[in-house]
Enzyme design. Structure first.
Site, PDB file in Angstrom:
ATOM      1  N   CYS A  54     -14.019  31.352  65.462  1.00 36.97           N
ATOM      2  CA  CYS A  54     -14.058  31.083  66.926  1.00 36.97           C
ATOM      3  C   CYS A  54     -13.683  32.341  67.419  1.00 36.97           C
ATOM      4  O   CYS A  54     -14.174  32.492  68.750  1.00 36.97           O
ATOM      5  CB  CYS A  54     -13.406  29.806  67.058  1.00 36.97           C
ATOM      6  SG  CYS A  54     -11.559  29.928  67.172  1.00 36.97           S
ATOM      7  N   CYS A  87      -9.884  30.912  72.115  1.00 42.14           N
ATOM      8  CA  CYS A  87     -11.278  30.949  72.035  1.00 42.14           C
ATOM      9  C   CYS A  87     -11.864  30.118  73.332  1.00 42.14           C
ATOM     10  O   CYS A  87     -12.581  30.504  73.805  1.00 42.14           O
ATOM     11  CB  CYS A  87     -12.004  30.653  70.999  1.00 42.14           C
ATOM     12  SG  CYS A  87     -12.091  28.857  70.635  1.00 42.14           S
ATOM     13  N   HIS A 117       2.540  16.150  60.009  1.00 41.95           N
ATOM     14  CA  HIS A 117       2.163  17.030  58.677  1.00 41.95           C
ATOM     15  C   HIS A 117       2.983  18.132  58.458  1.00 41.95           C
ATOM     16  O   HIS A 117       2.910  18.955  57.589  1.00 41.95           O
ATOM     17  CB  HIS A 117       0.608  17.446  58.874  1.00 41.95           C
ATOM     18  CG  HIS A 117      -0.431  16.507  58.735  1.00 41.95           C
ATOM     19  ND1 HIS A 117      -0.617  15.534  57.921  1.00 41.95           N
ATOM     20  CD2 HIS A 117      -1.542  16.107  59.438  1.00 41.95           C
ATOM     21  CE1 HIS A 117      -1.437  14.777  57.957  1.00 41.95           C
ATOM     22  NE2 HIS A 117      -1.938  14.964  59.188  1.00 41.95           N
ATOM     23  N   CYS A 175      -6.492  27.202  72.051  1.00 38.30           N
ATOM     24  CA  CYS A 175      -7.136  28.268  71.229  1.00 38.30           C
ATOM     25  C   CYS A 175      -7.423  29.304  72.248  1.00 38.30           C
ATOM     26  O   CYS A 175      -7.914  28.942  73.115  1.00 38.30           O
ATOM     27  CB  CYS A 175      -8.194  27.971  70.302  1.00 38.30           C
ATOM     28  SG  CYS A 175      -8.698  29.304  69.303  1.00 38.30           S
ATOM     29  N   HIS A 215     -12.290  22.684  68.570  1.00 36.01           N
ATOM     30  CA  HIS A 215     -11.022  22.228  68.203  1.00 36.01           C
ATOM     31  C   HIS A 215     -10.777  20.864  68.916  1.00 36.01           C
ATOM     32  O   HIS A 215     -10.428  20.576  69.994  1.00 36.01           O
ATOM     33  CB  HIS A 215      -9.977  23.088  68.971  1.00 36.01           C
ATOM     34  CG  HIS A 215     -10.206  24.710  68.373  1.00 36.01           C
ATOM     35  ND1 HIS A 215     -10.075  25.065  67.134  1.00 36.01           N
ATOM     36  CD2 HIS A 215     -10.706  25.719  69.102  1.00 36.01           C
ATOM     37  CE1 HIS A 215     -10.174  26.296  67.127  1.00 36.01           C
ATOM     38  NE2 HIS A 215     -10.625  26.697  68.196  1.00 36.01           N
TER      39      HIS A 215
END
Length: 469
Positions: free
Chosen positions: A132, A49, A184, A47, A55
């Protein structure tokens, strides 16, 4: 054949420094052994951030697993496989073109593509600004516009390479240290940390390029692999078996009910061992070993796969709190489960890391699984585990699965009365049954011989191999 064989890398940099007389005795040769694959490209999916505490699916996961395999000396006994980025065509065996281009290209390589493909829906703002300060599909599934596409394609390509080398007989088995996870990811949806479904893509390509007939996918991540289920729901040549926390659909992602059994010609080729009943008590070794004894291994043996792919998430290992876990399976148990799967498909088994964020847990479990793949003697299961009965909620969950799946798999019916037994009780019962069957068989042979008949071969129910405990 589009699948290009890659040159073998040396197992570990240390082998290059073997000089002197010892190297004459031990020449570096490529062994038929366990393959491992890893690439630092996958570390760049972070990320913007920069805060890994927010995370849980961060680069340190695979760095620490890789370090553990090095420190324990397991890595030097494996064959190191060179990873590569999957092609967009390979990814499209499972995902839509739009999804593939959206997550498989970066601003740098997007210019090379036909601009007409990318105008239209892809130019819509697909990402949200996260609390974030970074961007992502959701707060779990973060996106780094410059680096994520290379990382996610590398994860897929690593699993493809390893699976092909094992399926073609170049390697005995394998373990892919990859991120981000994939199970997923659906045809056109990224979710739950996943963008491309690496295991599903590898399975599709084994079918298409290597003509592998029957593939078993075992998914023991604590979350149901909705993407993998979707990819093969109507394909009777891929058996998908998932063990997951379900809690009547109240645990992420909510899919994976035991009634979801496949569609059309593939009815029965989707098996959801859906644990229900929360975490009081949490499911542990006894419950997972019992699921393997009564459902996973009987059905897998009846299916008789050519290759086994494992979505090896380790978030059922103790150390993961709800909602990212809640169970208390030990890391060592996963080594024993791996060993059982190695009895299938001539041992052609490939594990690919999926979920799990507690670093100690995923390192311990990866170590245990790689030891098993290498054929090491595992620590025996503790006597307490062998004597313990599965919790009533687990027994009820398994009874339900057996009731549903026994319509499709004759092998599971006889295990229904034994789901509540401890592993030792079950083993004792198996032994007694085997003795009874052989006694009956020899009795019938004696009777025939006494009657002057040629002894015909007794028709016996084949006994299920009880895993060595």
């Amino acid at each position: 054949m589009p699948h290009r064989p890659l040159g073998r890398a040396q197992s570990s940099p240390a082998t290059a420094s073997l000089k002197g007389p010892s190297s004459a005795e031990k020449p570096i040769k490529h062994l038929f052994t366990t393959g491992v694959v890893y690439d630092t490209f996958m570390l760049k999916h972070t990320c913007t951030c920069g805060n890994t505490h927010i995370h849980p699916e961060h680069a340190g996961r695979i760095q620490s697993v890789w370090s553990r395999l090095q420190e324990t000396g397991l890595l030097s006994r494996c064959e190191r496989i060179r990873g590569r980025k999957a092609t967009l065509d390979e990814i499209q065996t499972v995902h839509s073109e739009h999804h593939t281009l959206l997550y498989g290209t970066s601003p740098l390589n997007r210019q090379k593509l036909d601009s007409k493909k990318l105008l239209g829906p892809i130019s819509q703002k697909m990402y949200a600004v996260l609390p974030c300060g970074g961007i992502g599909v959701d707060s779990d599934t973060v996106w780094n516009e410059m680096h994520s596409s290379s990382a996610v394609r590398m994860a897929v390509g690593c699993v493809i390479e390893l699976a092909f080398k094992v399926a073609s007989g170049e390697l005995k088995n394998g373990f892919a240290v990859v991120r981000p996870p994939g199970h997923h990811a659906e045809e056109s949806t990224a979710m739950g940390f996943c963008f491309f479904n690496s295991v599903a893509i590898a399975a599709k390509l084994l079918q298409q390029k290597l003509n592998v007939g029957k593939i078993l996918i075992v998914d023991w991540d604590i979350h149901h692999g909705n993407g993998s289920q979707q990819a093969f729901y109507s394909d009777p040549n891929v058996l998908y078996i998932s063990l997951h926390r379900y809690d009547d659909g109240n645990f992420f992602p909510g899919s994976g009910a035991p009634e979801e059994v496949g569609a059309g010609p593939a009815v029965g080729y989707n098996v959801n061992i859906a644990w229900t009943g929360g975490v009081d008590p949490p499911m542990g070794d006894v419950e997972y070993l019992t699921a393997f004894r009564t459902v996973v291994m009987p059905i897998a043996n009846e299916f008789s796969p050519d290759v086994v792919l494992v979505s090896a998430g380790f978030d059922a290992v103790e150390g993961h709190q709800s909602p990212l876990g809640g169970y208390s399976v030990t890391a060592k148990c996963f080594g024993h489960l791996t060993k059982q799967l190695m009895k299938l498909a001539g041992g052609r088994v490939v594990l690919a890391l999926e979920g799990g964020h507690d670093l100690t847990a995923i390192c311990d479990a990866s170590e245990s699984c790689v030891s098993a793949l290498l054929g090491d003697e595992l620590d025996p299961l503790p006597q307490a585990v062998l004597q313990q009965k599965p919790c009533p909620k687990a027994a009820a969950s398994l009874e339900k699965v057996i009731e549903i799946q026994s319509k499709h798999w004759s092998s599971v019916q006889r295990f229904a009365p034994t789901v509540a037994l401890s592993l030792l009780e079950a083993q004792r019962r198996e032994t007694e049954e085997a003795e009874t069957v052989s006694a009956m068989a020899s009795l019938s042979v004696d009777t025939e011989q006494a009657a002057g008949h040629q002894p015909s071969r007794p028709v016996e129910e084949p006994m299920e191999d009880e895993p060595m405990l």
